[in-house]
Write a protein that holds these residues in place. Structure first.
Motif, PDB file in Angstrom:
ATOM      1  N   GLU A   1     -82.412  21.098 -25.666  1.00 49.52           N
ATOM      2  CA  GLU A   1     -81.382  21.684 -24.810  1.00 49.52           C
ATOM      3  C   GLU A   1     -79.988  21.148 -25.141  1.00 49.52           C
ATOM      4  O   GLU A   1     -78.995  21.707 -24.695  1.00 49.52           O
ATOM      5  CB  GLU A   1     -81.704  21.414 -23.344  1.00 49.52           C
ATOM      6  CG  GLU A   1     -81.382  19.987 -22.912  1.00 49.52           C
ATOM      7  CD  GLU A   1     -82.316  19.389 -21.873  1.00 49.52           C
ATOM      8  OE1 GLU A   1     -83.548  19.467 -22.052  1.00 49.52           O
ATOM      9  OE2 GLU A   1     -81.794  18.851 -20.896  1.00 49.52           O
ATOM     10  N   LEU A   2     -79.897  20.058 -25.904  1.00 53.04           N
ATOM     11  CA  LEU A   2     -78.584  19.489 -26.219  1.00 53.04           C
ATOM     12  C   LEU A   2     -77.994  20.066 -27.514  1.00 53.04           C
ATOM     13  O   LEU A   2     -76.903  19.674 -27.923  1.00 53.04           O
ATOM     14  CB  LEU A   2     -78.666  17.962 -26.329  1.00 53.04           C
ATOM     15  CG  LEU A   2     -79.026  17.240 -25.022  1.00 53.04           C
ATOM     16  CD1 LEU A   2     -79.273  15.761 -25.283  1.00 53.04           C
ATOM     17  CD2 LEU A   2     -77.914  17.404 -23.978  1.00 53.04           C
ATOM     18  N   ALA A   3     -78.704  20.995 -28.151  1.00 55.90           N
ATOM     19  CA  ALA A   3     -78.216  21.592 -29.398  1.00 55.90           C
ATOM     20  C   ALA A   3     -76.801  22.135 -29.194  1.00 55.90           C
ATOM     21  O   ALA A   3     -76.558  22.884 -28.265  1.00 55.90           O
ATOM     22  CB  ALA A   3     -79.150  22.718 -29.839  1.00 55.90           C
ATOM     23  N   GLY A   4     -75.881  21.722 -30.067  1.00 58.13           N
ATOM     24  CA  GLY A   4     -74.525  22.270 -30.021  1.00 58.13           C
ATOM     25  C   GLY A   4     -73.588  21.580 -29.056  1.00 58.13           C
ATOM     26  O   GLY A   4     -72.416  21.944 -28.968  1.00 58.13           O
ATOM     27  N   THR A   5     -74.057  20.596 -28.294  1.00 58.14           N
ATOM     28  CA  THR A   5     -73.169  19.927 -27.339  1.00 58.14           C
ATOM     29  C   THR A   5     -72.493  18.723 -28.003  1.00 58.14           C
ATOM     30  O   THR A   5     -73.032  18.138 -28.938  1.00 58.14           O
ATOM     31  CB  THR A   5     -73.940  19.454 -26.098  1.00 58.14           C
ATOM     32  OG1 THR A   5     -74.900  18.472 -26.500  1.00 58.14           O
ATOM     33  CG2 THR A   5     -74.653  20.607 -25.421  1.00 58.14           C
ATOM     34  N   PRO A   6     -71.310  18.344 -27.495  1.00 59.24           N
ATOM     35  CA  PRO A   6     -70.571  17.234 -28.135  1.00 59.24           C
ATOM     36  C   PRO A   6     -71.287  15.892 -28.035  1.00 59.24           C
ATOM     37  O   PRO A   6     -70.999  14.993 -28.822  1.00 59.24           O
ATOM     38  CB  PRO A   6     -69.252  17.186 -27.358  1.00 59.24           C
ATOM     39  CG  PRO A   6     -69.153  18.453 -26.597  1.00 59.24           C
ATOM     40  CD  PRO A   6     -70.530  18.977 -26.423  1.00 59.24           C
ATOM     41  N   ILE A   7     -72.227  15.731 -27.109  1.00 56.61           N
ATOM     42  CA  ILE A   7     -72.856  14.418 -26.958  1.00 56.61           C
ATOM     43  C   ILE A   7     -73.675  14.047 -28.191  1.00 56.61           C
ATOM     44  O   ILE A   7     -73.930  12.871 -28.439  1.00 56.61           O
ATOM     45  CB  ILE A   7     -73.696  14.354 -25.659  1.00 56.61           C
ATOM     46  CG1 ILE A   7     -73.831  12.903 -25.191  1.00 56.61           C
ATOM     47  CG2 ILE A   7     -75.065  15.006 -25.833  1.00 56.61           C
ATOM     48  CD1 ILE A   7     -74.207  12.739 -23.756  1.00 56.61           C
TER      49      ILE A   7
ATOM     50  N   LEU B   1     -69.702  16.026 -21.999  1.00 56.87           N
ATOM     51  CA  LEU B   1     -70.273  16.032 -23.346  1.00 56.87           C
ATOM     52  C   LEU B   1     -71.629  16.709 -23.441  1.00 56.87           C
ATOM     53  O   LEU B   1     -72.051  17.091 -24.525  1.00 56.87           O
ATOM     54  CB  LEU B   1     -70.366  14.603 -23.873  1.00 56.87           C
ATOM     55  CG  LEU B   1     -69.025  13.870 -23.963  1.00 56.87           C
ATOM     56  CD1 LEU B   1     -69.206  12.508 -24.608  1.00 56.87           C
ATOM     57  CD2 LEU B   1     -68.004  14.669 -24.760  1.00 56.87           C
TER      58      LEU B   1
ATOM     59  N   LEU C   1     -72.411  19.582 -21.989  1.00 50.96           N
ATOM     60  CA  LEU C   1     -72.303  21.041 -21.870  1.00 50.96           C
ATOM     61  C   LEU C   1     -71.997  21.652 -23.226  1.00 50.96           C
ATOM     62  O   LEU C   1     -71.333  21.043 -24.066  1.00 50.96           O
ATOM     63  CB  LEU C   1     -71.190  21.433 -20.896  1.00 50.96           C
ATOM     64  CG  LEU C   1     -71.368  21.012 -19.440  1.00 50.96           C
ATOM     65  CD1 LEU C   1     -70.273  21.642 -18.589  1.00 50.96           C
ATOM     66  CD2 LEU C   1     -72.729  21.433 -18.929  1.00 50.96           C
ATOM     67  N   LEU C   2     -72.464  22.881 -23.415  1.00 53.11           N
ATOM     68  CA  LEU C   2     -72.107  23.605 -24.631  1.00 53.11           C
ATOM     69  C   LEU C   2     -70.617  23.889 -24.627  1.00 53.11           C
ATOM     70  O   LEU C   2     -70.064  24.254 -23.591  1.00 53.11           O
ATOM     71  CB  LEU C   2     -72.830  24.951 -24.676  1.00 53.11           C
ATOM     72  CG  LEU C   2     -74.186  24.990 -25.345  1.00 53.11           C
ATOM     73  CD1 LEU C   2     -74.716  26.422 -25.312  1.00 53.11           C
ATOM     74  CD2 LEU C   2     -74.084  24.522 -26.798  1.00 53.11           C
ATOM     75  N   PRO C   3     -69.952  23.740 -25.774  1.00 54.39           N
ATOM     76  CA  PRO C   3     -68.556  24.188 -25.835  1.00 54.39           C
ATOM     77  C   PRO C   3     -68.511  25.714 -25.785  1.00 54.39           C
ATOM     78  O   PRO C   3     -69.386  26.370 -26.342  1.00 54.39           O
ATOM     79  CB  PRO C   3     -68.075  23.668 -27.199  1.00 54.39           C
ATOM     80  CG  PRO C   3     -69.281  23.247 -27.956  1.00 54.39           C
ATOM     81  CD  PRO C   3     -70.444  23.163 -27.022  1.00 54.39           C
TER      82      PRO C   3
END
Lengths: 460, 460
Positions: free
Chosen positions: A223-229, B80, B82-84
């Motif tokens: 679910e974190l794919a593509g997020t800045p974290i 961080l 959340l998706l951009p």
């Protein structure tokens, strides 16, 4: 004791039932291993052996051997936001023609079984004619455990460690193009370079069988794919000399957020709830690849072991209060070598843990090691090619063609780099056996030992 | 005041900067709307108008008109995990030949802009020559707001309400096959029937343009896809007459878990942090479909409005302490009708809110309504077909062929069911205009009104 029984009889039927029910037990077991270690096949076999215990061959499982197992049933899983473990899908794959290995773990999944049994002796036996053990099996990527050491490093320390790896043999050659792109990084290209770093980690894993790769979620983002974290990467040492560096500050903030918002929640919400833990290792696969790979696997195992060293006052204990009382490292895929090599595989797996790990009692108890095959894909055989009888294995190769192999001798200890120049291995994957019907017996090696290790004391 | 200034001058430069910086403001705006309402196109246009404010036509934006806007820059997003928001992807699509509308929202996404401006007057102007407004725009599916009423219903009440819908015109015909499968439900088929229910909701939405569908996450499951927390569905009234029903208890437990672990966390973690909220409505799309659809859209709007009625003592306020001070309903796609119909569209959208909604001041302030086009895909024109001059729109149809349309008159109020028999509408989607370069002006209608509504008071 008699007084207690009389007291219990004095209670109403409802209260008696409550008292009995409180003897039912829950056991939550974590199943993990690095990508490719065979977690899904292992869990499929474990569930299958338990559900079909009466029809299959599990001599070392005491409760079954003594005729005290009354039945095993699948139940609704307790954690509603976790994916159910896809047992049916895995069994369907094995029943197809040709059969296929189950797909690999992408994140956390869970399955609950209820085992009804007759207690062996003692007070429990006096109080009730049967008990239920609720067994929750939770499958998760071993890569997530490799992130634990990050909690005690800051971004500069972590960068220095990663940079050492990225500039040393054999990883440096693959890392060079990414390192060159990093030299030209600007504020607009940060996310692109982070994507490049995740791609580099995947490449190191798939092409060079690297195992000790951080951050673990870069490889399986879910679910974190593509997020800045997840969009951070190590910087070279010279970037830590300047006093002011906005890029470095940005990456350090993301690194800290990853530790706080990704690594810690996993330990708090999941790891801390396991009662027992099985760690699967693909020792043979690493041996097949070469010296750097098996050496790095030793580092990975030692890093994974940090998750179980939670003596009083340790960071782990203070943060998460884990309660694992039994820990098992399993060298799987034992059907890919001849049986006479099993003791060597056990000794080698032990030695990968390092001196401290092997002798250590982890905080819950003794670390154990086991060699097994969850789904046995070969038969043992012998051939004589003129120079004497040698043991071989027979099975089907991934194209489902019959193959006879002498997989080679497994060394007892971590071999030196020169070893690979003299001698090779042939531990390549075999095709799975085909299940006639979903309830047919699934061939295995020592899954009964594993079940006895996991459940024996809870079914007395 | 002069004393205060003198005092400030007395402070060191660093302290002065801190005092100025405390005048900088943060504004967090939620952008939502039901699937197909045009959230992504709206947010793309909003960001584009702000980033290229100096080159585009935004006469109603006071700060820009007065020459006080110094510049707008994109910044790293604050959350961080959340998706951009994929602004570049959306602009790329509009620059292609032929251009394409941006893909639709799949979950939460976020973008931050920093607007540097000269304060208009007063103390701020005295203290500093410029200020920065940090604007966080957060896009999320409107379906999630439709789940709020579930928090004040139990499983039996919710089932009764859903069952009424599933057995009434026009939805009953589509629901019949699923209802028949439900009659034969057993413990093993629960998850399958739950999947069937989710498929039914999707079908009602895509084929009949239904909008008021629960649970909202069944339509956009994201990371919860395949987990038991979404695997519930309504039961018919007779299932609530028996005293003992394990299936009903299982579904009720999942329903409760959904409310606690999915609905509430969204309100707590996201909704409660919005300062302002824009709700996009596809009034024209519902009108195009028929009476049941626009009637259900009115119900959906009224259900969505519940999220903003948090007077003292209300459940919402007690649970989440929301702080939204301005709420705007936007009837978008105004370029799909002729300009003379805009007042009617505004009146109709107002009337969909119902008596209470329209007159109501929501708990933060007055609800406002606006008609606009985020990305204008048509030109206004006139034709004379012998019976007098009629206004038309000209644009490209979805196959990029020129089309001239008289889209029909928009009724001022919710029409009766008979209305659709006499008269149709033609509000079908047009192809987007093509952007020559990413920084070219993006044609719109009244985005400057919207920007002034959103930012005007914060840039004084």
């Amino acid at each position: 004791m008699d007084a207690f029984k009389t007291q219990l009889r004095g209670l109403g039927r409802h209260a008696q039932q409550l008292a009995y029910r409180s003897l039912d037990q829950h056991l939550r077991v974590g199943i993990t291993g690095l990508s490719g270690a065979g977690k899904t096949a292992f869990l499929t076999s474990l569930v299958h052996q338990l559900l079909h215990a009466q029809e299959t061959h599990l001599p070392m499982w005491q409760a079954l051997h003594e005729g005290r197992l009354l039945g095993v049933q699948r139940q609704h899983q307790p954690d509603l936001t976790l994916l159910p473990f896809d047992y049916e899908g895995a069994i369907d794959g094995l029943c197809q023609s040709p059969p296929s290995w189950p797909p690999s773990t992408r994140g956390l999944s869970e399955i609950r079984l209820a085992l009804r049994f007759v207690p062996a002796r003692g007070l429990k036996r006096q109080l009730t004619d049967h008990l239920t053990l609720y067994l929750d099996l939770v499958d998760y990527p071993g890569e997530w455990l490799l992130d634990l050491p990050m909690l005690s490093q800051d971004f500069a320390q972590w960068s220095a460690q990663q940079w050492r790896m990225l500039t040393s043999e054999p990883w440096d050659r693959h890392a060079a193009p990414w390192r060159a792109r990093l030299d030209a990084v600007c504020d607009d290209s940060v996310d692109e370079i982070a994507q490049g770093y995740a791609a580099l980690l995947s490449q190191l894993r798939s092409e060079l069988a690297a195992t000790y790769l951080q951050p673990g979620r870069a490889l399986l983002p879910g679910e974190l794919a593509g997020t800045p974290i997840l969009a951070f990467f190590p910087l070279p040492p010279e970037r830590f000399e300047r006093s002011d560096d906005p890029l470095r500050d940005l990456l350090a903030a993301r690194y800290d957020a990853y530790c706080q918002q990704v690594v810690k929640p996993f330990y708090r919400q999941h790891f801390a709830r396991f009662d027992r833990q099985v760690v699967l290792l693909d020792t043979l696969g690493a041996l097949d690849q070469g010296h750097a790979q098996i050496d790095q696997m030793a580092q990975s195992i030692q890093a994974i072991m940090q998750s179980f060293h939670y003596g009083p006052g340790s960071l782990l204990r203070r943060l998460f209060r884990p309660q694992i009382d039994k820990l098992l490292f399993v060298a799987g895929k034992a059907d890919h070598i001849t049986v006479d090599q099993h003791p060597n595989l056990l000794a080698l797996t032990d030695s990968l843990m390092g001196e401290s790990g092997r002798r250590a009692r982890f905080s819950g108890g003794r670390v154990e090691t086991m060699v097994l095959s969850a789904i046995c894909a070969s038969q043992q055989g012998q051939i004589d090619q003129g120079s004497g009888v040698v043991p071989v294995i027979r099975g089907l190769d991934p194209q489902h063609q019959p193959t006879t192999r002498f997989p080679g001798e497994v060394p007892k200890r971590l071999p030196s780099a020169g070893f690979w120049q003299q001698q090779g291995f042939d531990f390549a994957t075999l095709a799975p056996p085909r299940l006639e019907r979903p309830q047919s017996a699934l061939p295995h090696m020592r899954m009964d030992h594993l079940i006895e290790w996991m459940l024996g004391d809870k079914m007395r």
